[in-house]
Design an enzyme around this catalytic site. Structure first.
Site, PDB file in Angstrom:
ATOM      1  N   LYS A 106      31.014  -0.808  24.254  1.00  0.00           N
ATOM      2  CA  LYS A 106      32.019   0.061  24.897  1.00  0.00           C
ATOM      3  C   LYS A 106      31.687   0.386  26.345  1.00  0.00           C
ATOM      4  CE  LYS A 106      33.689   2.045  20.640  1.00  0.00           C
ATOM      5  NZ  LYS A 106      33.930   3.206  19.812  1.00  0.00           N
ATOM      6  N   ASP A 127      39.160   6.731  21.883  1.00  0.00           N
ATOM      7  CA  ASP A 127      38.240   7.448  20.973  1.00  0.00           C
ATOM      8  C   ASP A 127      38.336   8.963  21.175  1.00  0.00           C
ATOM      9  OD1 ASP A 127      37.072   5.352  19.565  1.00  0.00           O
ATOM     10  OD2 ASP A 127      35.433   5.089  20.983  1.00  0.00           O
ATOM     11  N   ARG A 144      18.973  12.004  20.950  1.00  0.00           N
ATOM     12  CA  ARG A 144      17.586  11.590  20.666  1.00  0.00           C
ATOM     13  C   ARG A 144      16.830  11.398  21.977  1.00  0.00           C
ATOM     14  NH1 ARG A 144      17.039   5.984  17.557  1.00  0.00           N
ATOM     15  NH2 ARG A 144      18.113   5.367  19.451  1.00  0.00           N
TER      16      ARG A 144
HETATM   17  P1  NAP Z   1      26.004   3.817  20.645  1.00  0.00           P
HETATM   18  O1  NAP Z   1      26.698   3.719  21.935  1.00  0.00           O
HETATM   19  O2  NAP Z   1      24.926   2.835  20.313  1.00  0.00           O
HETATM   20  O3  NAP Z   1      25.382   5.338  20.581  1.00  0.00           O
HETATM   21  C1  NAP Z   1      24.579   5.736  19.502  1.00  0.00           C
HETATM   22  C2  NAP Z   1      24.120   7.195  19.677  1.00  0.00           C
HETATM   23  O4  NAP Z   1      23.393   7.569  18.512  1.00  0.00           O
HETATM   24  C3  NAP Z   1      23.167   7.421  20.851  1.00  0.00           C
HETATM   25  O5  NAP Z   1      23.337   8.750  21.294  1.00  0.00           O
HETATM   26  C4  NAP Z   1      21.786   7.237  20.197  1.00  0.00           C
HETATM   27  O6  NAP Z   1      20.767   7.989  20.846  1.00  0.00           O
HETATM   28  C5  NAP Z   1      22.029   7.858  18.841  1.00  0.00           C
HETATM   29  N1  NAP Z   1      21.168   7.282  17.807  1.00  0.00           N
HETATM   30  C6  NAP Z   1      21.081   5.981  17.435  1.00  0.00           C
HETATM   31  N2  NAP Z   1      20.226   5.850  16.403  1.00  0.00           N
HETATM   32  C7  NAP Z   1      19.755   7.092  16.142  1.00  0.00           C
HETATM   33  C8  NAP Z   1      18.823   7.613  15.200  1.00  0.00           C
HETATM   34  N3  NAP Z   1      18.211   6.810  14.319  1.00  0.00           N
HETATM   35  N4  NAP Z   1      18.581   8.944  15.196  1.00  0.00           N
HETATM   36  C9  NAP Z   1      19.183   9.769  16.077  1.00  0.00           C
HETATM   37  N5  NAP Z   1      20.087   9.329  17.008  1.00  0.00           N
HETATM   38  C10 NAP Z   1      20.354   8.013  17.018  1.00  0.00           C
HETATM   39  O7  NAP Z   1      27.009   3.723  19.417  1.00  0.00           O
HETATM   40  P2  NAP Z   1      28.570   4.174  19.382  1.00  0.00           P
HETATM   41  O8  NAP Z   1      29.459   3.049  19.771  1.00  0.00           O
HETATM   42  O9  NAP Z   1      28.682   5.468  20.085  1.00  0.00           O
HETATM   43  O10 NAP Z   1      28.757   4.410  17.811  1.00  0.00           O
HETATM   44  C11 NAP Z   1      28.072   5.452  17.145  1.00  0.00           C
HETATM   45  C12 NAP Z   1      28.733   5.713  15.799  1.00  0.00           C
HETATM   46  O11 NAP Z   1      30.005   6.311  16.012  1.00  0.00           O
HETATM   47  C13 NAP Z   1      28.996   4.428  15.007  1.00  0.00           C
HETATM   48  O12 NAP Z   1      28.107   4.410  13.941  1.00  0.00           O
HETATM   49  C14 NAP Z   1      30.394   4.570  14.457  1.00  0.00           C
HETATM   50  O13 NAP Z   1      30.363   4.672  13.041  1.00  0.00           O
HETATM   51  C15 NAP Z   1      30.881   5.896  14.999  1.00  0.00           C
HETATM   52  N6  NAP Z   1      32.242   5.715  15.571  1.00  0.00           N
HETATM   53  C16 NAP Z   1      33.303   6.023  14.784  1.00  0.00           C
HETATM   54  C17 NAP Z   1      34.593   5.889  15.274  1.00  0.00           C
HETATM   55  C18 NAP Z   1      35.761   6.244  14.413  1.00  0.00           C
HETATM   56  O14 NAP Z   1      36.884   5.904  14.776  1.00  0.00           O
HETATM   57  N7  NAP Z   1      35.537   6.910  13.317  1.00  0.00           N
HETATM   58  C19 NAP Z   1      34.813   5.435  16.601  1.00  0.00           C
HETATM   59  C20 NAP Z   1      33.701   5.122  17.367  1.00  0.00           C
HETATM   60  C21 NAP Z   1      32.402   5.256  16.843  1.00  0.00           C
HETATM   61  P3  NAP Z   1      19.915   7.406  22.091  1.00  0.00           P
HETATM   62  O15 NAP Z   1      20.781   7.674  23.309  1.00  0.00           O
HETATM   63  O16 NAP Z   1      18.671   8.201  22.051  1.00  0.00           O
HETATM   64  O17 NAP Z   1      19.731   5.928  21.826  1.00  0.00           O
END
Ligand code: NAP
Length: 305
Positions: free
Chosen positions: A90, A126, A177
């Site tokens: 994204k 989003d 984190r």
């Molecule tokens: P992303 O850009 O990779 O961001 C992940 C976030 O989670 C970062 O803040 C990361 O922290 C943190 N994180 C990752 N692993 C972690 C762990 N083990 N413990 C604590 N924090 C952790 O991913 P994204 O695209 O935002 O997606 C994240 C989630 O949002 C996805 O799993 C998805 O299911 C959900 N989502 C849902 C929708 C929906 O329509 N329902 C839409 C979009 C996303 P750091 O910065 O420290 O790495």
């Protein structure tokens, strides 16, 4: 319609998308991610396309990080109308499109692309999809809540945090984190909007002190996507008055939502956000109202599987 669980490759977009044109109906929309097999978007969007009698289909395409630039470069010549962009692309995709909407620019990430006169236009649904989901699940505007966003500096977390700023939530706390990433986003928000957002690490003691003055807890980390994942919050921090929204949607109740249930707090998973961000993307592609009931029914089927 072909089997909706087929996963196409980025290389299938080369050759002017011959492979996608040859499908019945031809594929002219898709979702790019890595991994991508888990996505419920194809069944939701294909139900909408079929309901509205658009003679095309929406496919899932596995695009590794090093393939993103090439895949987006081929998008217009394949005859695609647009695409959705998901984890982990994204933020990187924003720099690869020609035009970016104001909201997406503020959020620093795009999840929707529309091809217009051979140019790629980037949007972020989003944030507004999340706000619509909160209204639907908890019966009140996002702007009325004091919010804690776990993973608030990630791709989805950033969009949610900025949406909270745009809707003037009375208190916004992001817990990330990597604390430095959270601090940086808080500074950017202060410079751009003049709004104070608190930034924390995921340290249990700091979270405990904060939670008494929070109404809505949001999980924007991927914890809960995999079976057996722990909760992003330690046990016993959720209180009866909290509303808990987990953006993750999987077949199972996440550890976070189980904690909420044990405390008698109200909780909801990310299917409603998926629905509303998808409906807004549909409206960007077709400039017509999305068939929300049909899309919702397609997702409920998924949830029952
Ligand atoms: P992303 O850009 O990779 O961001 C992940 C976030 O989670 C970062 O803040 C990361 O922290 C943190 N994180 C990752 N692993 C972690 C762990 N083990 N413990 C604590 N924090 C952790 O991913 P994204 O695209 O935002 O997606 C994240 C989630 O949002 C996805 O799993 C998805 O299911 C959900 N989502 C849902 C929708 C929906 O329509 N329902 C839409 C979009 C996303 P750091 O910065 O420290 O790495």
């Amino acid at each position: 319609m072909e089997n909706q669980s087929v996963v196409y490759k980025a290389s299938d977009l080369s050759d002017h998308g011959e492979l996608f044109r040859a499908l019945t109906p031809p594929a002219r929309l898709g979702i790019f991610g890595y991994p991508i097999a888990h996505s419920a978007s194809p069944q939701m969007q294909n139900a909408a396309l079929s309901e509205k009698k658009h003679p095309l289909q929406y496919v899932r395409i596995e695009v590794a990080p090093e393939e993103l630039s090439g895949a987006l470069g081929n998008l217009a010549s394949t005859g695609f109308l647009g695409a959705n962009i998901t984890i982990p692309h994204k933020q990187n995709a924003l720099a690869l499109v020609e035009e970016v909407s104001r909201e997406a620019r503020l959020m620093g990430a795009i999840n929707t692309i529309s091809v217009r006169e051979e140019k790629l236009h980037g949007f972020n649904t989003d944030g507004p999809g999340f706000a619509a989901a909160i209204k639907e699940e908890f019966g009140s505007d996002l702007g009325n809540f004091r919010v804690l966003i776990l993973g608030g500096a990630g791709g989805a977390g950033r969009a949610i945090t900025i949406q909270c700023v745009l809707q003037a939530c009375p208190q916004i706390i992001l817990a990330n984190r990597n604390r430095e990433k959270g601090d940086l986003l808080a500074r950017e928000i202060h410079d751009q909007f003049g709004v104070n957002v608190s930034s924390l690490s995921l340290d249990p003691e700091k979270l405990r002190k904060t939670l008494a003055a929070v109404d809505l807890i949001v999980n924007a980390t991927p914890l809960g996507m995999k079976s057996g994942d722990p909760s992003p919050l330690p046990d016993h921090l959720i209180q009866l008055h909290h509303l808990v929204y987990d953006t993750v949607y999987s077949g199972e109740t996440s550890a976070l939502l189980q904690q909420a249930k044990q405390m008698g707090a109200k909780g909801a998973n990310g299917l409603s956000m998926l629905l509303h961000q998808g409906a807004l993307a549909y409206e960007i592609w077709f400039n017509e109202q999305a068939p929300l009931a049909t899309m919702r029914a397609a997702l409920s089927l998924k949830a029952d599987l």
